[in-house]
Design a protein around this motif. Sequence first.
Motif, PDB file in Angstrom:
ATOM      1  N   TYR A   1       0.825  -1.202   0.000  1.00 48.19           N
ATOM      2  CA  TYR A   1       0.000   0.000   0.000  1.00 48.19           C
ATOM      3  C   TYR A   1       0.864   1.259   0.000  1.00 48.19           C
ATOM      4  N   THR A   2       0.240   2.353  -0.450  1.00 50.85           N
ATOM      5  CA  THR A   2       0.794   3.690  -0.291  1.00 50.85           C
ATOM      6  C   THR A   2      -0.299   4.566   0.306  1.00 50.85           C
ATOM      7  N   LEU A   3       0.074   5.774   0.720  1.00 51.41           N
ATOM      8  CA  LEU A   3      -0.863   6.680   1.387  1.00 51.41           C
ATOM      9  C   LEU A   3      -1.036   7.971   0.602  1.00 51.41           C
ATOM     10  N   ASP A   4      -2.191   8.598   0.779  1.00 46.97           N
ATOM     11  CA  ASP A   4      -2.394   9.923   0.211  1.00 46.97           C
ATOM     12  C   ASP A   4      -1.878  10.972   1.196  1.00 46.97           C
ATOM     13  N   PRO A   5      -1.876  12.245   0.828  1.00 49.17           N
ATOM     14  CA  PRO A   5      -1.337  13.274   1.721  1.00 49.17           C
ATOM     15  C   PRO A   5      -2.042  13.366   3.073  1.00 49.17           C
ATOM     16  N   ALA A   6      -3.289  12.894   3.147  1.00 48.91           N
ATOM     17  CA  ALA A   6      -4.032  12.941   4.405  1.00 48.91           C
ATOM     18  C   ALA A   6      -3.776  11.719   5.284  1.00 48.91           C
ATOM     19  N   GLY A   7      -2.983  10.769   4.784  1.00 51.63           N
ATOM     20  CA  GLY A   7      -2.651   9.600   5.580  1.00 51.63           C
ATOM     21  C   GLY A   7      -3.590   8.427   5.415  1.00 51.63           C
ATOM     22  N   PHE A   8      -4.440   8.450   4.389  1.00 49.78           N
ATOM     23  CA  PHE A   8      -5.336   7.330   4.106  1.00 49.78           C
ATOM     24  C   PHE A   8      -4.773   6.498   2.951  1.00 49.78           C
TER      25      PHE A   8
ATOM     26  N   ALA B   1      -9.945   5.730  -5.450  1.00 55.83           N
ATOM     27  CA  ALA B   1      -9.531   6.606  -6.546  1.00 55.83           C
ATOM     28  C   ALA B   1     -10.658   7.543  -6.966  1.00 55.83           C
ATOM     29  N   ALA B   2     -11.889   7.089  -6.827  1.00 55.70           N
ATOM     30  CA  ALA B   2     -13.046   7.906  -7.188  1.00 55.70           C
ATOM     31  C   ALA B   2     -13.432   8.892  -6.080  1.00 55.70           C
ATOM     32  N   GLY B   3     -12.720   8.835  -4.951  1.00 52.25           N
ATOM     33  CA  GLY B   3     -13.028   9.731  -3.848  1.00 52.25           C
ATOM     34  C   GLY B   3     -14.262   9.342  -3.067  1.00 52.25           C
ATOM     35  N   ARG B   4     -14.687   8.093  -3.179  1.00 50.87           N
ATOM     36  CA  ARG B   4     -15.912   7.637  -2.517  1.00 50.87           C
ATOM     37  C   ARG B   4     -15.639   6.768  -1.295  1.00 50.87           C
ATOM     38  N   LEU B   5     -14.397   6.317  -1.133  1.00 53.09           N
ATOM     39  CA  LEU B   5     -14.017   5.488   0.009  1.00 53.09           C
ATOM     40  C   LEU B   5     -12.730   6.020   0.619  1.00 53.09           C
ATOM     41  N   ARG B   6     -12.608   5.854   1.950  1.00 53.46           N
ATOM     42  CA  ARG B   6     -11.350   6.173   2.625  1.00 53.46           C
ATOM     43  C   ARG B   6     -11.084   5.096   3.665  1.00 53.46           C
ATOM     44  N   PHE B   7      -9.935   4.451   3.538  1.00 55.87           N
ATOM     45  CA  PHE B   7      -9.518   3.431   4.491  1.00 55.87           C
ATOM     46  C   PHE B   7      -8.286   3.924   5.227  1.00 55.87           C
ATOM     47  N   ARG B   8      -8.336   3.863   6.541  1.00 53.64           N
ATOM     48  CA  ARG B   8      -7.178   4.245   7.351  1.00 53.64           C
ATOM     49  C   ARG B   8      -6.260   3.030   7.506  1.00 53.64           C
ATOM     50  N   PRO B   9      -4.946   3.201   7.403  1.00 51.48           N
ATOM     51  CA  PRO B   9      -4.037   2.085   7.686  1.00 51.48           C
ATOM     52  C   PRO B   9      -3.941   1.879   9.195  1.00 51.48           C
ATOM     53  N   LEU B  10      -4.051   0.646   9.632  1.00 47.94           N
ATOM     54  CA  LEU B  10      -3.949   0.319  11.057  1.00 47.94           C
ATOM     55  C   LEU B  10      -2.729  -0.574  11.235  1.00 47.94           C
ATOM     56  N   ASP B  11      -1.694  -0.050  11.857  1.00 45.05           N
ATOM     57  CA  ASP B  11      -0.430  -0.766  11.986  1.00 45.05           C
ATOM     58  C   ASP B  11      -0.519  -1.815  13.088  1.00 45.05           C
ATOM     59  N   ILE B  12      -0.427  -3.089  12.690  1.00 46.07           N
ATOM     60  CA  ILE B  12      -0.490  -4.188  13.662  1.00 46.07           C
ATOM     61  C   ILE B  12       0.833  -4.950  13.682  1.00 46.07           C
ATOM     62  N   SER B  13       1.913  -4.244  13.340  1.00 45.55           N
ATOM     63  CA  SER B  13       3.216  -4.900  13.172  1.00 45.55           C
ATOM     64  C   SER B  13       3.707  -5.606  14.428  1.00 45.55           C
ATOM     65  N   ARG B  14       3.290  -5.169  15.596  1.00 45.02           N
ATOM     66  CA  ARG B  14       3.795  -5.776  16.830  1.00 45.02           C
ATOM     67  C   ARG B  14       3.151  -7.124  17.121  1.00 45.02           C
TER      68      ARG B  14
END
Length: 252
Positions: free
Chosen positions: A140-147, A198-211
């Motif tokens: 994944y990559t993120l947009d400027p807002a962190g989503f 991409a259509a601006g209709r969904l936003r998913f936040r990344p949730l870091d579960i690396s630990r």
Amino acid sequence: MPYEVVILAAGMGTRLGRPLPKPLTPLLDGRSILRHQVDGLRGELGPAVPITAVVGFQRERVMAAAPDLRFAHNPDYATTNTAKSLLAGLRAAGPGGVLWLNGDVVFDPALLRVAEPLLCAGESFVCVDTASVADEEIKYTLDPAGFIRELSKTVVGGLGEAVGINFVSAADRPVLAGCLADCVDTDYFERGMETGTAAGRLRFRPLDISRWSAVEVDFESDLDRANARLAAGAAVPGPRRVTGPDPVAPDR
């Protein structure tokens, strides 16, 4: 409960090379991957959390192994991928948000604790591991807002890997379902998430579960790694609960 769980268990699991559905693969502790998932989900989210498994390949065998679940069916499991299985799961689940996971993820149930605020707030998210960025995994990559901006195996410059555990809010769910319906048969569900984003209709936040441990079992080496973490006590369900509101032969 404001959300339900969907487990994608329809695939043929050809890469693991076993004659049984991959979610029924036995683990070191004697449970199947599916039973390990269900025990962990109920241990953290509560025994009453509704769980629907999407079945296809040898569905009678999966249903017999987990009679305490509800079931949805992907009749085209041999020619479709996870986008269509998730669509079937969303259509079968009751109203509200949906936490969904691939039926081959062996995970430490404690990772659900960090998800509690987002589950209760009804905010869509993708569980990610920032400690690894393997070429063959969903990155994944993120947009400027962190989503989440991009989410696929072909992402360049990925910041980490998606582990196959995600949540869509009640508000976002109809949009995601529409995007999944528009996917071609061979698409993974991440394609639907990506097109909606991409259509601006969904936003998913990344949730870091690396630990915490989370291993998608595609190959025998993955199963060995999952069992090693089980042996080390990294994926044993705890007593705490969350309270409050391959295209032709897919593996999942």
